[in-house]
Structures are given as C-alpha cells and as structure tokens.
Design an enzyme around this catalytic site. Structure first.
Site, PDB file in Angstrom:
ATOM      1  N   LYS A 132       0.837  -1.203   0.000  1.00 14.05           N
ATOM      2  CA  LYS A 132       0.000   0.000   0.000  1.00 14.05           C
ATOM      3  C   LYS A 132       0.874   1.256   0.000  1.00 14.05           C
ATOM      4  O   LYS A 132       0.602   2.218  -0.715  1.00 14.05           O
ATOM      5  CB  LYS A 132      -0.929  -0.004   1.226  1.00 14.05           C
ATOM      6  N   GLN A 173      -4.895  -1.469   9.582  1.00 18.13           N
ATOM      7  CA  GLN A 173      -4.719  -2.747   8.891  1.00 18.13           C
ATOM      8  C   GLN A 173      -5.347  -3.872   9.703  1.00 18.13           C
ATOM      9  O   GLN A 173      -5.034  -4.039  10.885  1.00 18.13           O
ATOM     10  CB  GLN A 173      -3.219  -3.007   8.671  1.00 18.13           C
ATOM     11  N   ASP A 181     -11.229   3.170   4.361  1.00 17.20           N
ATOM     12  CA  ASP A 181     -11.682   1.786   4.204  1.00 17.20           C
ATOM     13  C   ASP A 181     -13.214   1.733   4.124  1.00 17.20           C
ATOM     14  O   ASP A 181     -13.784   0.693   3.793  1.00 17.20           O
ATOM     15  CB  ASP A 181     -11.221   0.936   5.405  1.00 17.20           C
TER      16      ASP A 181
END
Ligand code: NAP
Length: 279
Positions: free
Chosen positions: A51, A95, A118
């Site tokens: 990422k 994460q 997200d």
C-alpha cells in the site's frame, strides 16, 4: 466452446492508478494516508508495504504507525486520534486483522468519517445504504463494481448473487449492486439450494474464502463472474473461490486469481484517499 472474456483487474487497476497520478500531479498539496499496523502478522506487513509503495507511485504521502503485538487499546486509540487531528493526513487505515485482545470495531468507529478510507465506519456504511455519493465506499466492493462495469455498463434488472455477507465485502457489494438496479440475492453459510441460486445469476460474486467452491455447473452460461476469494493452496499457489478452469468455459466474463479483484483494492484505496483530500 467459447471461453469467457478474462477481466484483467491488474490492467484496469494500472489504468486507474495512472489517472489518479495525473489527478494528484494537478493539485497543490499531496494527499496523505496514514496506515496503522499492530503486531507481527507477516501477511499484513506485506499488504502494508504494498500500500505504501502504491501511494508513493501516485504521489500520495504515506505515514506509517507500527505498533507492537501487545499494544493496548488506549495506545492504538491515541494513535488514531493523533491522525484524526493531523491536517496533513486525509486518510486513515487500520490494517486488519488486529491482535485478538483489541476491539477492532471500536477502533474503526473512532476514525474520523471524513478520513475513513476503508469505508467501514457506520457513517460511511450508512451513506452507502442511503446511496449518498459523498461517502467513502469500501475498497474491494468498489473495485469489484468497476470490474463488472468494465464488461457491462447497464446492470438494470440483472439478477446479482453475492456469496458472502461480511461487512468488509458482501454487504457493501450487495448495496452497490442494488444501487445499479440489480435484483440482489445475498447468500451465506445457511443458504439452502446455493447451487440453484447461483445458476440463476447474471452476475455472480463469490467472497467466501473456500478454494474453488463454485463449480462450472453452478454458473449460468454467459454470466459475469467476480471471484473475490484469495486462498493459498497446498502447492503454495493462490486460487479463488471459483473453480476457474471449469468456469472459464461457461461464464461470459470472469476475473482471474491472482490479477483480478486484488489489484483493484489498492487502487481504490488510493482513489478514496484522493477523494478524502478533496472534500
Ligand atoms: P468472511 O468475513 O470470512 O466471510 C465469508 C462469508 O462466506 C460469510 O458471510 C460466510 O457466511 C460465507 N460462507 C462461508 N462458507 C460458506 C458456504 N459453504 N456457502 C455459502 N457461504 C459461505 O470473509 P471476507 O472478509 O468477506 O472475505 C471473503 C474472501 O474474500 C476471503 O477469501 C478473503 O481473503 C477474500 N478477500 C479478498 C480481498 C481482495 O482484495 N481481493 C479483500 C477482502 C477479502 P456466514 O456469514 O453465514 O458465516
């Protein structure tokens, strides 16, 4: 026998990243993404590294907070709060999975909705359900929808079957399909007659986590098949939830694993970060 069109997510994601790079280049300040990584899970470390590399490639500045396996809930919460308060950071990503002793849901809900790239906080989920475009849509379903649209623009009236009802994927995917005027069936582990339901799908999306579960004879000839599953086989190779070798002779279009949905997830994370920076 005609083989299915292969939906090359890798190429579509590369095109999207190029477009995002140009978009970032035309703005004054670089968007900033903060990634919080708790613990030593090797797969998570690889995902975070990828990422961060992807951010650098399009001109997004990344900030990384690595926290030890034993980090306390209050310590992770303090890190999130600091990123919430930092005006140079436009997107925050925790994460997943986090170590078991942490309450991941409470941490996710702490993220400022405007920075929740997200899209898993309740405000953004609510906006998705309400078809309010101002929200941030979870990355994997967003990317999967782009792949479907790369094959067919007008999905109105199509029967879409999503296998899986997780908050991360199945539920938001169903909402996106509904917003495109599909008739949506969400299947899960208690669903009866799954094969029959799948056979009636014009669009079949599998997000289960069971290698090659969806067989060729579960698929309606000509259907669009999106395989979200990522499973490691005994020989070390990756495979999806769909039996690709069988499905390719029946489906109209299909995503491979790897190289299908996976690359779209990161590209959509970058897209969400840029959207968050612009709003
Ligand atoms: P999850 O939270 O474990 O959800 C799995 C879903 O599958 C659940 O809703 C479960 O039903 C359902 N299910 C399990 N066994 C089933 C069966 N025999 N028949 C029908 N449904 C069944 O997983 P997830 O986070 O949604 O992820 C699913 C897969 O996608 C995993 O392989 C994951 O690695 C992959 N994934 C890939 C990406 C990417 O970037 N490509 C991103 C996210 C996830 P119940 O709700 O009834 O338990």
């Amino acid at each position: 026998m005609t083989q299915a069109h292969i939906i090359k997510g890798k190429d579509i994601a590369a095109d999207l990243r190029e477009a995002l790079k140009s978009e970032v280049a035309s703005t004054d300040a670089a968007p900033g993404l903060a990634v919080i990584l708790v613990g030593d899970d090797p797969a998570s470390h690889v995902y975070v590294r990828n990422k961060i590399k992807a951010c650098a490639n399009v001109g997004i500045e990344s900030f990384e907070a690595r926290m030890p396996e034993k980090a306390l809930q209050a310590e992770v919460a303090a890190e999130i709060q600091a990123f919430n308060d930092n005006p140079n950071i436009h997107g925050i990503l925790l994460q997943l999975p986090v170590p078991d002793h942490l309450d991941s849901d409470a941490l996710i809900q702490m993220i400022d909705p405007a920075k929740d790239v997200d899209g898993l906080g309740y405000i953004n989920i609510g906006k998705l359900v309400a078809a309010d475009d101002s929200g941030l849509v979870p990355c994997t379903p967003q990317g999967s929808m782009m792949l479907i649209k790369s094959v067919e623009q007008d999905l109105s009236g199509k029967h879409a079957v999503v296998i899986g009802r997780s908050l991360l994927f199945g539920k938001p995917m169903a909402q996106l399909l509904l917003a495109e005027n599909c008739t949506v069936t969400t299947a899960h582990s208690r669903t009866q007659n799954l094969e029959e339901i799948c056979r009636s799908a014009d669009i079949l999306v599998a997000a289960v986590g069971r290698p090659k579960m969806v067989k060729g004879d579960w698929i309606k000839p000509g259907a669009i098949v999106i395989d979200v599953g990522i499973n490691r086989q005994d020989d070390g190779k990756l495979c999806g939830d769909v039996d690709y070798a069988e499905a390719i002779d029946v489906a109209g279009a299909i995503t491979p694993v790897p190289g299908g949905v996976g690359p779209m997830t990161i590209a959509c994370l970058l897209k969400n970060t840029i959207k968050a920076a612009q709003s």
